[in-house]
Design a protein around this motif. Structure first.
Motif, PDB file in Angstrom:
ATOM      1  N   SER A   6      43.954  10.042  55.915  1.00 12.49           N
ATOM      2  CA  SER A   6      43.490  11.412  56.077  1.00 12.49           C
ATOM      3  C   SER A   6      42.436  11.722  55.017  1.00 12.49           C
ATOM      4  N   LEU A   8      42.605  14.030  52.762  1.00 14.83           N
ATOM      5  CA  LEU A   8      43.302  14.198  51.487  1.00 14.83           C
ATOM      6  C   LEU A   8      43.623  12.851  50.856  1.00 14.83           C
ATOM      7  N   GLY A   9      44.082  11.900  51.656  1.00 16.96           N
ATOM      8  CA  GLY A   9      44.413  10.583  51.139  1.00 16.96           C
ATOM      9  C   GLY A   9      43.209   9.857  50.581  1.00 16.96           C
ATOM     10  N   TYR A  11      40.443  11.205  49.484  1.00 15.76           N
ATOM     11  CA  TYR A  11      40.007  11.920  48.282  1.00 15.76           C
ATOM     12  C   TYR A  11      40.910  11.608  47.090  1.00 15.76           C
ATOM     13  N   LEU A  12      42.232  11.637  47.294  1.00 19.59           N
ATOM     14  CA  LEU A  12      43.158  11.366  46.192  1.00 19.59           C
ATOM     15  C   LEU A  12      42.979   9.961  45.633  1.00 19.59           C
ATOM     16  N   LEU A  54      50.863   9.615  47.750  1.00 18.83           N
ATOM     17  CA  LEU A  54      50.284   9.850  49.066  1.00 18.83           C
ATOM     18  C   LEU A  54      51.289   9.535  50.175  1.00 18.83           C
ATOM     19  N   THR A  58      52.596  12.260  52.824  1.00 17.30           N
ATOM     20  CA  THR A  58      52.431  11.983  54.244  1.00 17.30           C
ATOM     21  C   THR A  58      53.772  12.028  54.962  1.00 17.30           C
TER      22      THR A  58
END
Length: 132
Positions: A6, A8-9, A11-12, A54, A58
């Motif tokens: 995703s 977010l994943g 980016y993290l 993550l 998730t």
């Protein structure tokens, strides 16, 4: 696994990977490691805390998902726990004890997952600290 890719994943993991010093990667290259070996032996162990974080985020997102299973699943035998709890609250309005027991059963797998992976969180917190 598709949920790990995703926005977010990405980016993290990217932001966490930018904190890896280039000196460590350069030292691995000088030692004769190839790029794949550097990734497997140096980068992945350093990224383990953020990958575990993550994975937990998730799992929580898919575990607590309500709308998609409500729309897709028509058979009552394969309903997810949040959908079953919502159906229970409509059928038995006065049965609060049963709803609270269902809520506890819903929380237990998430709590067990967090407790099992807690050492990776501590490892990630201590990664930038100075040990004396």
């Amino acid at each position: 696994m598709p949920w790990l890719a995703s926005v977010l994943g990405i980016y993290l993991v990217r932001q966490y990977a930018l904190t890896i010093p280039d000196d460590i990667l350069e030292a691995a290259r000088i030692d004769g490691l190839g790029e794949l070996s550097i990734f497997a032996r140096v980068v992945l162990p350093v990224l383990k805390p953020i990958i575990v974080t993550l994975a937990v985020l998730t799992f929580l997102g898919s575990w607590n998902d309500f709308m998609w299973p409500l729309i897709v699943l028509t058979d009552r035998n394969v309903q997810t726990l949040p959908v079953a709890l919502a159906a229970l609250s409509r059928e038995h309005v006065q049965d609060v004890e049963l709803m609270m027991a269902g809520a506890v059963i819903t929380v237990v797998p998430v709590l067990l997952l967090f407790l099992a992976l807690q050492r990776y969180y501590v490892q990630g917190l201590l990664a930038g600290s100075v040990k004396g």
